[in-house]
Design a protein around this motif. Structure first.
Motif, short mmCIF file in Angstrom:
data_model
loop_
_atom_site.label_atom_id
_atom_site.label_comp_id
_atom_site.label_asym_id
_atom_site.label_seq_id
_atom_site.Cartn_x
_atom_site.Cartn_y
_atom_site.Cartn_z
N PHE A 108 0.83 -1.21 0.00
CA PHE A 108 0.00 0.00 0.00
C PHE A 108 0.86 1.26 0.00
CE2 PHE A 108 -3.25 -2.96 1.09
CZ PHE A 108 -4.44 -2.37 0.73
N LEU A 109 1.98 1.19 0.74
CA LEU A 109 2.85 2.35 0.89
C LEU A 109 3.51 2.75 -0.43
CD1 LEU A 109 4.00 4.26 3.09
CD2 LEU A 109 5.97 2.72 3.22
N ARG A 110 4.02 1.72 -1.11
CA ARG A 110 4.77 1.85 -2.35
C ARG A 110 4.17 2.82 -3.36
NH1 ARG A 110 4.83 -3.98 -5.02
NH2 ARG A 110 2.80 -3.30 -5.73
N ASP A 111 2.88 2.70 -3.61
CA ASP A 111 2.26 3.47 -4.69
C ASP A 111 1.55 4.72 -4.22
OD1 ASP A 111 2.91 1.56 -6.74
OD2 ASP A 111 1.37 0.26 -5.88
N LEU A 112 1.65 5.01 -2.92
CA LEU A 112 0.88 6.11 -2.36
C LEU A 112 1.70 7.39 -2.35
CD1 LEU A 112 -1.75 6.89 -0.84
CD2 LEU A 112 -0.50 6.37 1.27
N ARG A 113 1.09 8.49 -2.82
CA ARG A 113 1.80 9.77 -2.82
C ARG A 113 1.21 10.74 -1.80
NH1 ARG A 113 1.21 10.90 -9.04
NH2 ARG A 113 2.49 12.74 -8.66
N LEU A 114 2.09 11.50 -1.18
CA LEU A 114 1.68 12.56 -0.26
C LEU A 114 2.02 13.87 -0.93
CD1 LEU A 114 2.95 11.62 3.32
CD2 LEU A 114 0.66 11.36 2.37
N LEU A 115 1.02 14.68 -1.26
CA LEU A 115 1.27 15.91 -2.01
C LEU A 115 0.79 17.13 -1.24
CD1 LEU A 115 -0.14 14.66 -5.44
CD2 LEU A 115 2.26 14.69 -4.73
N PRO A 116 1.60 18.16 -1.13
CA PRO A 116 1.07 19.40 -0.58
C PRO A 116 0.09 20.01 -1.59
CG PRO A 116 3.43 19.61 -1.07
CD PRO A 116 3.02 18.25 -1.51
N ALA A 117 -0.97 20.62 -1.08
CA ALA A 117 -1.92 21.29 -1.97
C ALA A 117 -1.19 22.38 -2.75
CB ALA A 117 -3.06 21.90 -1.15
N ALA A 118 -1.62 22.61 -4.00
CA ALA A 118 -0.87 23.52 -4.87
C ALA A 118 -1.56 24.86 -5.10
CB ALA A 118 -0.62 22.84 -6.21
N LEU A 119 -2.85 24.94 -4.87
CA LEU A 119 -3.57 26.16 -5.25
C LEU A 119 -3.76 27.14 -4.10
CD1 LEU A 119 -6.37 24.72 -7.55
CD2 LEU A 119 -4.18 25.72 -8.22
N GLY A 120 -3.40 26.72 -2.88
CA GLY A 120 -3.56 27.60 -1.73
C GLY A 120 -4.98 28.10 -1.62
N ALA A 121 -5.13 29.41 -1.39
CA ALA A 121 -6.46 29.99 -1.16
C ALA A 121 -7.33 29.98 -2.40
CB ALA A 121 -6.30 31.42 -0.65
N ASP A 122 -6.77 29.63 -3.57
CA ASP A 122 -7.56 29.62 -4.81
C ASP A 122 -8.25 28.29 -5.08
OD1 ASP A 122 -7.21 32.21 -5.47
OD2 ASP A 122 -6.05 31.85 -7.29
N ALA A 123 -7.95 27.26 -4.28
CA ALA A 123 -8.56 25.94 -4.53
C ALA A 123 -10.08 26.04 -4.56
CB ALA A 123 -8.10 24.93 -3.48
N GLY A 124 -10.63 26.84 -3.65
CA GLY A 124 -12.08 26.98 -3.56
C GLY A 124 -12.72 27.51 -4.83
N VAL A 125 -12.23 28.64 -5.32
CA VAL A 125 -12.88 29.21 -6.52
C VAL A 125 -12.69 28.30 -7.75
CG1 VAL A 125 -13.06 31.65 -5.88
CG2 VAL A 125 -10.94 30.82 -6.92
N VAL A 126 -11.52 27.71 -7.87
CA VAL A 126 -11.30 26.79 -9.00
C VAL A 126 -12.29 25.62 -8.92
CG1 VAL A 126 -9.67 25.24 -10.14
CG2 VAL A 126 -8.88 27.45 -9.27
N GLY A 127 -12.46 25.09 -7.72
CA GLY A 127 -13.37 23.95 -7.53
C GLY A 127 -14.82 24.34 -7.74
N CYS A 128 -15.20 25.52 -7.27
CA CYS A 128 -16.59 25.98 -7.46
C CYS A 128 -16.91 26.07 -8.95
CB CYS A 128 -16.80 27.33 -6.79
SG CYS A 128 -16.83 27.24 -4.99
#
Lengths: 315, 315
Positions: free
Chosen positions: A285-305
């Motif tokens: 399970f560990l092998r293929d799992l990635r941990l990523l910091p979010a990239a859009l910061g405060a803009d994630a919301g508007v992009v997602g909306c």
């Protein structure tokens, strides 16, 4: 072609016109307190959006629609706000219908964390992923699951509440259960943990003034090598790893995308998180799992909306 | 129209010809030990299936295909057995290709618990559900997620491992992590718990002979009112409720479908489970959640294997 996005936060409302690929073409914002009730809020949002349309020469009638992310319980299918824990006066409000009536365009309303997750998966850290779990670590611990480009909402629209996963059978009680993750790694819990450790006899730390401590103070001290502060983040990493391992065993996403104020600690958090995850996940399970910091910061919301509106219009 | 189903268990292999609605038209079985290696197993399965076809007058050439459920790690997309923890000699075996070559029909291979979950959702307790989580409680704790009639396999085919969810941050270690549910409610853990309680000074119970105890003994004693045995099932219910609450918060299924030997304890298990779940889930989540005993018993596997073939043929 653009969609209008309204990211309704507990303190501020951010608005933008956004393309299908997540480009933000025009923006506005106002203070949530400036609109004391749903009617005033709708009025303010309509005004802002019409001004954006004029300024950007992107007429309302050409918009795909409007996506709204709201900080609380939402009935996505009906476009209704059920209740917003931190914004009074919004119980059972038919927001999609009301706003659509004012603008003459279709409106979709979702939970703000679902919107952020979708934003990260459309144009941020999860842009190339089919299955991702998004977390936002702050005052609360929010989460959302994106499967094949769509939010997994569950049977009744409330899925994704990673903050309520129990990591300790007999941990602290809260209205959402026993031993929930948020009780351990919410902002206040982190500060309280640091404070307890500072008050231990013989505690040595540059975090001298325990009364005005913030998570950022603790993160800065940890980054500068402070052992007590590092110990606090090790504990946070352990608790978070416990929950993420459980999520990985259950739904096996390609990646966890981690955002929010606490995640801004960066490696101070990610290093112990990876270490504890390695102890808690089978190598397969560990092998293929990635941990990523979010990239859009405060803009994630508007992009997602905006993505909500594009997806809704396609469906 | 029928599909052939091969439920490959650790001790026995069950075969059947099954309709799209889950009706079993003809059956056979053989002992897993009678086929000492994959080649012998394929030979035995081919022989059995051809006999079933003749007896039932349902020629192989008319079958939709063959579905196989195997007790271990499977690469579903490739139809390969990766490894079977309890059946030696099966590492990296191309089962779908091999069996399809012998029978001239397409073959799909999945994990046995995925197949059981699908069986329950096609023709058992989950027949009317769109989103369900299946658990089988026995020596191990297996799980699978069915969303919109399909198994949710996750990014790399291994999702659904509810038995490895951590319910205690610093619980017992195992190769799959720390504090995993299976460490608390697997068959052996339940017996060990009862034994520890029986050995406490002053313990009173009809479960006198701690040496030969089984979960069934404990369940029977609990059903007859034995307080110590009831205490054991209360603890099992508490541990299971902790994991199920987490699953509910994360993916919010319509129902949990619970099968396996331990689940045969019936109300002895379900009553404390419901009670603990009510303490661990917010009313909004509890309200709409159903706890269902599995309905197909030992037939869930063959019904699900056939469903794999019907789904595969449609895709």
């Amino acid at each position: 072609v653009v969609a209008a996005a309204v990211d309704f936060g507990g303190t501020g409302v951010k608005l933008a016109l956004v393309t299908a690929s997540g480009e933000r073409l025009a923006r506005a914002a106002f203070d949530t307190r400036a609109a004391a009730n749903p009617a005033a809020w709708v009025e303010a949002v309509e005004g802002c959006l019409r001004r954006l349309a004029e300024e950007a020469h992107l007429p309302v009638s050409n918009w795909v629609g409007v996506g709204v992310g709201a900080p609380g319980f939402v009935d996505f299918a009906q476009g209704r706000i059920l209740t917003l824990p931190n914004v009074p006066g919004w119980d059972e409000f038919p927001l999609a219908e009301t706003l659509a009536g004012r603008l003459g365009r279709p409106v979709w309303v979702d939970n703000d964390v679902n919107a952020m997750a979708l934003g990260e998966c459309v144009a941020g850290a999860g842009r190339d992923l089919q299955q991702a779990v998004f977390l936002t670590l702050g005052t609360g611990v929010g989460g959302a699951i994106v499967l094949h480009g769509r939010v997994h909402r569950g049977a009744h629209g409330l899925a994704g509440e990673i903050g309520h996963l129990s990591i300790h059978l007999r941990g602290p009680r809260s209205p959402t259960g026993i031993g929930g993750l948020e009780q351990y790694i919410g902002n206040q819990a982190i500060v309280a943990l640091a404070r307890r450790r500072l008050l231990r006899p013989g505690a040595v730390s540059r975090l001298a003034d325990a009364a005005t401590l913030s998570v950022r103070d603790i993160a800065e001290a940890a980054a500068a090598g402070d052992a007590l502060a590092r110990g606090v983040f090790d504990r946070v990493g352990e608790c978070l790893a416990s929950a993420l391992a459980s999520v990985a065993y259950l739904i096996q996403p390609e990646a966890f995308i981690i955002g929010g104020g606490v995640a801004q600690a960066g490696e101070v958090l990610f290093a112990p998180l990876r270490e504890h995850l390695a102890r808690r996940l089978h190598p397969r399970f560990l092998r293929d799992l990635r941990l990523l910091p979010a990239a859009l910061g405060a803009d994630a919301g508007v992009v997602g909306c905006a993505a909500l509106a594009f997806q809704g219009a396609r469906a």
